[in-house]
Design a protein around this motif. Structure first.
Motif, PDB file in Angstrom:
ATOM      1  N   MET A 140      31.737  65.767  73.574  1.00  0.00           N
ATOM      2  CA  MET A 140      31.310  65.063  74.763  1.00  0.00           C
ATOM      3  C   MET A 140      30.076  65.775  75.321  1.00  0.00           C
ATOM      4  N   ILE A 141      29.098  64.986  75.773  1.00  0.00           N
ATOM      5  CA  ILE A 141      27.884  65.519  76.378  1.00  0.00           C
ATOM      6  C   ILE A 141      27.831  65.067  77.837  1.00  0.00           C
ATOM      7  N   THR A 142      27.620  66.019  78.728  1.00  0.00           N
ATOM      8  CA  THR A 142      27.419  65.707  80.140  1.00  0.00           C
ATOM      9  C   THR A 142      25.940  65.873  80.444  1.00  0.00           C
ATOM     10  N   HIS A 143      25.378  64.845  81.060  1.00  0.00           N
ATOM     11  CA  HIS A 143      23.948  64.788  81.402  1.00  0.00           C
ATOM     12  C   HIS A 143      23.860  64.670  82.922  1.00  0.00           C
ATOM     13  N   ILE A 144      23.264  65.679  83.568  1.00  0.00           N
ATOM     14  CA  ILE A 144      23.143  65.692  85.023  1.00  0.00           C
ATOM     15  C   ILE A 144      21.668  65.719  85.392  1.00  0.00           C
ATOM     16  N   VAL A 145      21.295  64.827  86.308  1.00  0.00           N
ATOM     17  CA  VAL A 145      19.921  64.794  86.817  1.00  0.00           C
ATOM     18  C   VAL A 145      19.993  64.772  88.337  1.00  0.00           C
ATOM     19  N   MET A 146      19.165  65.589  88.970  1.00  0.00           N
ATOM     20  CA  MET A 146      19.066  65.575  90.421  1.00  0.00           C
ATOM     21  C   MET A 146      17.655  65.135  90.794  1.00  0.00           C
ATOM     22  N   PHE A 147      17.583  64.293  91.816  1.00  0.00           N
ATOM     23  CA  PHE A 147      16.317  63.709  92.227  1.00  0.00           C
ATOM     24  C   PHE A 147      16.003  64.061  93.678  1.00  0.00           C
ATOM     25  N   LYS A 148      14.769  64.436  93.922  1.00  0.00           N
ATOM     26  CA  LYS A 148      14.234  64.600  95.275  1.00  0.00           C
ATOM     27  C   LYS A 148      13.263  63.435  95.452  1.00  0.00           C
ATOM     28  N   LEU A 149      13.501  62.620  96.465  1.00  0.00           N
ATOM     29  CA  LEU A 149      12.683  61.430  96.671  1.00  0.00           C
ATOM     30  C   LEU A 149      11.501  61.709  97.581  1.00  0.00           C
ATOM     31  N   LYS A 150      10.417  60.964  97.371  1.00  0.00           N
ATOM     32  CA  LYS A 150       9.247  61.058  98.253  1.00  0.00           C
ATOM     33  C   LYS A 150       9.632  60.636  99.665  1.00  0.00           C
ATOM     34  N   ASP A 151      10.390  59.545  99.750  1.00  0.00           N
ATOM     35  CA  ASP A 151      10.874  59.023 101.030  1.00  0.00           C
ATOM     36  C   ASP A 151      12.395  59.084 100.974  1.00  0.00           C
ATOM     37  N   ASN A 152      12.977  60.049 101.678  1.00  0.00           N
ATOM     38  CA  ASN A 152      14.432  60.202 101.601  1.00  0.00           C
ATOM     39  C   ASN A 152      15.128  59.599 102.825  1.00  0.00           C
ATOM     40  N   SER A 153      14.549  58.524 103.340  1.00  0.00           N
ATOM     41  CA  SER A 153      15.215  57.793 104.426  1.00  0.00           C
ATOM     42  C   SER A 153      16.513  57.202 103.875  1.00  0.00           C
ATOM     43  N   PRO A 154      17.492  56.986 104.731  1.00  0.00           N
ATOM     44  CA  PRO A 154      18.769  56.431 104.259  1.00  0.00           C
ATOM     45  C   PRO A 154      18.603  55.129 103.465  1.00  0.00           C
ATOM     46  N   GLU A 155      17.667  54.291 103.871  1.00  0.00           N
ATOM     47  CA  GLU A 155      17.454  53.019 103.171  1.00  0.00           C
ATOM     48  C   GLU A 155      16.928  53.240 101.761  1.00  0.00           C
ATOM     49  N   LYS A 156      15.958  54.136 101.603  1.00  0.00           N
ATOM     50  CA  LYS A 156      15.375  54.392 100.277  1.00  0.00           C
ATOM     51  C   LYS A 156      16.369  55.104  99.368  1.00  0.00           C
ATOM     52  N   VAL A 157      17.158  56.012  99.929  1.00  0.00           N
ATOM     53  CA  VAL A 157      18.188  56.681  99.126  1.00  0.00           C
ATOM     54  C   VAL A 157      19.211  55.655  98.658  1.00  0.00           C
ATOM     55  N   ALA A 158      19.671  54.791  99.542  1.00  0.00           N
ATOM     56  CA  ALA A 158      20.659  53.766  99.171  1.00  0.00           C
ATOM     57  C   ALA A 158      20.105  52.825  98.114  1.00  0.00           C
ATOM     58  N   GLN A 159      18.845  52.457  98.230  1.00  0.00           N
ATOM     59  CA  GLN A 159      18.217  51.574  97.240  1.00  0.00           C
ATOM     60  C   GLN A 159      18.198  52.247  95.864  1.00  0.00           C
ATOM     61  N   THR A 160      17.849  53.512  95.824  1.00  0.00           N
ATOM     62  CA  THR A 160      17.770  54.224  94.550  1.00  0.00           C
ATOM     63  C   THR A 160      19.158  54.460  93.964  1.00  0.00           C
ATOM     64  N   VAL A 161      20.126  54.745  94.810  1.00  0.00           N
ATOM     65  CA  VAL A 161      21.511  54.883  94.339  1.00  0.00           C
ATOM     66  C   VAL A 161      21.947  53.592  93.653  1.00  0.00           C
ATOM     67  N   GLN A 162      21.619  52.460  94.236  1.00  0.00           N
ATOM     68  CA  GLN A 162      22.000  51.176  93.643  1.00  0.00           C
ATOM     69  C   GLN A 162      21.309  50.956  92.301  1.00  0.00           C
ATOM     70  N   VAL A 163      20.044  51.333  92.199  1.00  0.00           N
ATOM     71  CA  VAL A 163      19.326  51.219  90.924  1.00  0.00           C
ATOM     72  C   VAL A 163      20.050  52.028  89.848  1.00  0.00           C
ATOM     73  N   LEU A 164      20.466  53.248  90.193  1.00  0.00           N
ATOM     74  CA  LEU A 164      21.177  54.093  89.228  1.00  0.00           C
ATOM     75  C   LEU A 164      22.539  53.490  88.868  1.00  0.00           C
ATOM     76  N   ARG A 165      23.285  53.059  89.858  1.00  0.00           N
ATOM     77  CA  ARG A 165      24.619  52.495  89.607  1.00  0.00           C
ATOM     78  C   ARG A 165      24.566  51.193  88.820  1.00  0.00           C
ATOM     79  N   ASN A 166      23.445  50.502  88.874  1.00  0.00           N
ATOM     80  CA  ASN A 166      23.318  49.245  88.129  1.00  0.00           C
ATOM     81  C   ASN A 166      23.413  49.434  86.621  1.00  0.00           C
ATOM     82  N   MET A 167      23.291  50.668  86.130  1.00  0.00           N
ATOM     83  CA  MET A 167      23.437  50.904  84.689  1.00  0.00           C
ATOM     84  C   MET A 167      24.881  50.771  84.237  1.00  0.00           C
TER      85      MET A 167
END
Length: 95
Positions: free
Chosen positions: A1-28
């Motif tokens: 088993m391979i575990t792949h971890i990525v951490m992201f620092k956003l240019k705009d870390n407002s709650p709205e932009k973070v939530a939008q990016t979380v949804q993009v990731l979860r869409n996979m």
């Protein structure tokens, strides 16, 4: 088993932009056969050294991770992240 971890620092870390990016990731989820599990979390400390989002994914093998990297759904995520991230770090390990 391979575990792949990525951490992201956003240019705009407002709650709205973070939530939008979380949804993009979860869409996979459910769209990439090689992706055994996916977990997306957001930072709760907001310290100077904090990153905004953590992505934890699991794969059966290095070959499965490689297939994920070029999958069209993952490519959409890469395109989004290239526009919104300030920085990212990753680690991959056998689990």
């Amino acid at each position: 088993m391979i575990t792949h971890i990525v951490m992201f620092k956003l240019k705009d870390n407002s709650p709205e932009k973070v939530a939008q990016t979380v949804q993009v990731l979860r869409n996979m989820e459910g769209k990439i056969d090689e992706l055994i599990s996916i977990e997306v979390g957001t930072d709760i400390l907001h310290s100077e050294r904090s990153y905004d989002i953590a992505l934890v994914t699991k794969f059966e093998s290095m070959e499965a991770l490689s297939a994920y990297q070029v999958h069209p759904e993952h490519q959409k995520v890469i395109e989004h992240m290239s526009q919104v991230r300030e920085a990212s770090v990753s680690v991959d390990y056998e689990s």
